[in-house]
Design a protein around this motif. Structure first.
Motif, PDB file in Angstrom:
ATOM      1  N   UNK A 320       0.817  -1.215   0.000  1.00  0.00           N
ATOM      2  CA  UNK A 320       0.000   0.000   0.000  1.00  0.00           C
ATOM      3  C   UNK A 320       0.848   1.262   0.000  1.00  0.00           C
ATOM      4  N   UNK A 321       1.853   1.301   0.880  1.00  0.00           N
ATOM      5  CA  UNK A 321       2.665   2.510   1.011  1.00  0.00           C
ATOM      6  C   UNK A 321       3.714   2.650  -0.086  1.00  0.00           C
ATOM      7  N   UNK A 322       4.321   1.528  -0.471  1.00  0.00           N
ATOM      8  CA  UNK A 322       5.478   1.607  -1.368  1.00  0.00           C
ATOM      9  C   UNK A 322       5.232   0.948  -2.716  1.00  0.00           C
ATOM     10  N   UNK A 323       4.089   0.327  -2.897  1.00  0.00           N
ATOM     11  CA  UNK A 323       3.777  -0.318  -4.169  1.00  0.00           C
ATOM     12  C   UNK A 323       4.636  -1.529  -4.476  1.00  0.00           C
ATOM     13  N   UNK A 324       5.256  -2.108  -3.447  1.00  0.00           N
ATOM     14  CA  UNK A 324       6.147  -3.253  -3.645  1.00  0.00           C
ATOM     15  C   UNK A 324       5.357  -4.540  -3.508  1.00  0.00           C
ATOM     16  N   UNK A 325       5.346  -5.342  -4.552  1.00  0.00           N
ATOM     17  CA  UNK A 325       4.606  -6.604  -4.556  1.00  0.00           C
ATOM     18  C   UNK A 325       5.478  -7.710  -5.142  1.00  0.00           C
ATOM     19  N   UNK A 326       5.259  -8.909  -4.680  1.00  0.00           N
ATOM     20  CA  UNK A 326       6.025 -10.049  -5.189  1.00  0.00           C
ATOM     21  C   UNK A 326       5.594 -10.395  -6.611  1.00  0.00           C
ATOM     22  N   UNK A 327       6.564 -10.788  -7.417  1.00  0.00           N
ATOM     23  CA  UNK A 327       6.274 -11.134  -8.806  1.00  0.00           C
ATOM     24  C   UNK A 327       6.600 -12.588  -9.127  1.00  0.00           C
ATOM     25  N   UNK A 328       7.271 -13.298  -8.218  1.00  0.00           N
ATOM     26  CA  UNK A 328       7.693 -14.667  -8.477  1.00  0.00           C
ATOM     27  C   UNK A 328       6.758 -15.636  -7.763  1.00  0.00           C
ATOM     28  N   UNK A 329       5.991 -16.416  -8.525  1.00  0.00           N
ATOM     29  CA  UNK A 329       5.149 -17.443  -7.934  1.00  0.00           C
ATOM     30  C   UNK A 329       5.991 -18.571  -7.390  1.00  0.00           C
ATOM     31  N   UNK A 330       5.457 -19.283  -6.391  1.00  0.00           N
ATOM     32  CA  UNK A 330       6.293 -20.252  -5.700  1.00  0.00           C
ATOM     33  C   UNK A 330       6.743 -21.408  -6.592  1.00  0.00           C
ATOM     34  N   UNK A 331       5.836 -22.018  -7.306  1.00  0.00           N
ATOM     35  CA  UNK A 331       6.233 -23.182  -8.101  1.00  0.00           C
ATOM     36  C   UNK A 331       7.197 -22.796  -9.213  1.00  0.00           C
ATOM     37  N   UNK A 332       6.970 -21.640  -9.835  1.00  0.00           N
ATOM     38  CA  UNK A 332       7.908 -21.169 -10.852  1.00  0.00           C
ATOM     39  C   UNK A 332       9.263 -20.858 -10.263  1.00  0.00           C
ATOM     40  N   UNK A 333       9.269 -20.185  -9.107  1.00  0.00           N
ATOM     41  CA  UNK A 333      10.531 -19.851  -8.454  1.00  0.00           C
ATOM     42  C   UNK A 333      11.260 -21.078  -7.957  1.00  0.00           C
ATOM     43  N   UNK A 334      10.501 -22.057  -7.474  1.00  0.00           N
ATOM     44  CA  UNK A 334      11.131 -23.288  -6.989  1.00  0.00           C
ATOM     45  C   UNK A 334      11.739 -24.068  -8.147  1.00  0.00           C
ATOM     46  N   UNK A 335      11.036 -24.135  -9.265  1.00  0.00           N
ATOM     47  CA  UNK A 335      11.583 -24.820 -10.440  1.00  0.00           C
ATOM     48  C   UNK A 335      12.868 -24.145 -10.910  1.00  0.00           C
ATOM     49  N   UNK A 336      12.852 -22.827 -10.935  1.00  0.00           N
ATOM     50  CA  UNK A 336      14.054 -22.073 -11.310  1.00  0.00           C
ATOM     51  C   UNK A 336      15.211 -22.392 -10.361  1.00  0.00           C
ATOM     52  N   UNK A 337      14.902 -22.489  -9.071  1.00  0.00           N
ATOM     53  CA  UNK A 337      15.929 -22.770  -8.065  1.00  0.00           C
ATOM     54  C   UNK A 337      16.495 -24.175  -8.228  1.00  0.00           C
TER      55      UNK A 337
END
Length: 370
Positions: A320-337
């Motif tokens: 709300x204050x800074x407009x910072x939101x996550x963009x990496x979904x868990x399954x996609x990020x886990x596969x990348x990892x």
């Protein structure tokens, strides 16, 4: 242009933040300080050190004389404080190290920054970011609402208690001395360059080596998983645009129990071997090399003392204050990892040799299968 000190910059989140900062603000001067304990690894920073993009200093944040010299030489206007002992199991066997680094080290750094900024008359335009953890809030029940910035502190491990203590020190410096500090409390991070003592890389590497995958208790403990790239973007937003004196919770919005996470890792490795037959030659001990599932390696072991049941972060204030939101979904990020560790075998084999293996034996050797 800012002159920036990043402590713990050779650690997992630290080195990712260095790269994020360097890309986002190329004109800033970056100095990285790290004591180079077992969890540090500067391999990803070596190109930046070689071309002069960053200054690297091996040193302890508890060394007041070193900090004074660095502040005088570099006139820092930004401090991102990530140096910490961070592994819960280690805090159970050696709590004193956590008090030394997380509490006394934070105090020494706060005092060095405050003294310098007062003398240089830049207190009104300097920023000190203290990076902390959601573990200070303790454990949630299965239906409890997620942690917010106003959740009471209820640490249940020596690690969590040491981070709670350092949070309180930062707050006290803000209230008493007008320190321009901010605090972030994040959920469990994952991604490239994470030390193999942590759950996700531990399970990936053990599966590739055909070793048991030790899961505490019945694997029902829930964590909110945050990709390190999303965390670093949030840290950049907070240190530059957050309100001084405030706390911002950073979460991934990805609650998963440990049993589910380990199962997903196994399935992703199985699929990777199906897609890349050459992996079977490199990792012949992995069950997937002979067409079996890595899930056969899952072993439930005695739970650790004081194991928190569930963490979950409400990051509404941050978005709300800074407009910072996550963009990496868990399954996609886990596969990348998973694929990062498959492609960086030399890196993790160097890490798991010697002292690391002694730690694995010490921590898991006494646990019995349940």
């Amino acid at each position: 242009m800012q002159s920036v000190l990043i402590t713990g910059g050779a650690g997992f989140v630290g080195q990712n933040l260095v790269h994020t900062w360097r890309a986002a603000r190329p004109a800033d001067r970056l100095t990285v300080v790290d004591a180079m304990t077992y969890a540090a690894n500067i391999r990803s920073l070596e190109p930046l050190i070689a071309d002069g993009s960053i200054q690297f200093v091996k040193g302890d944040i508890g060394d007041a004389a070193l900090l004074q010299r660095l502040f005088e030489e570099n006139r820092f206007t930004r401090v991102a404080h990530l140096a910490a002992e961070s592994h819960v199991d280690r805090s159970i066997t050696d709590p004193e190290a956590f008090l030394q680094t997380n509490v006394l080290g934070t105090f020494t750094l706060l005092k060095a920054a405050l003294d310098h900024w007062r003398a240089a008359s830049v207190l009104d335009r300097a920023r000190f970011l203290h990076v902390s953890t959601d573990e200070v809030y303790g454990s949630l029940g299965w239906t409890d609402p997620a942690f917010t910035e106003s959740s009471p502190y209820r640490p249940n491990s020596p690690y969590a208690a040491s981070k709670a203590s350092s949070d309180h020190l930062v707050r006290a410096f803000v209230a008493t001395y007008g320190m321009p500090a901010l605090i972030t409390n994040c959920s469990n991070n994952y991604g490239p360059y994470q030390h193999p003592e942590k759950l996700i890389p531990l399970m990936i590497i053990h599966a590739l080596e055909g070793k048991p995958l030790p899961v505490y208790g019945d694997g029902s403990n829930v964590r909110d998983w945050l990709h390190v790239s999303d965390h670093c973007e949030a840290l950049m937003s907070v240190i530059e645009r957050g309100r001084t004196g405030e706390t911002y919770n950073v979460g991934g919005g990805n609650e998963r129990n440990n049993r589910n996470v380990v199962g997903l890792i196994c399935d992703m490795i199985d699929r990777a071997f199906d897609a890349e037959p050459s992996l079977a030659a490199r990792f012949a001990s992995c069950p997937a090399a002979s067409g079996r599932s890595c899930r056969t390696l899952i072993t439930y072991v005695t739970d650790r003392p004081g194991h928190d049941h569930r963490y979950a972060i409400d990051a509404t204030k941050l978005s709300t204050e800074l407009g910072s939101r996550c963009s990496v979904g868990f399954e996609g990020g886990l596969s990348q990892t998973v694929h990062w560790y498959l492609g960086h075998e030399t890196w993790w084999r160097d890490v798991i040799s010697g002292a690391y293996q002694a730690w694995i034996d010490k921590n898991y050797g006494f646990r019995i299968a349940v």
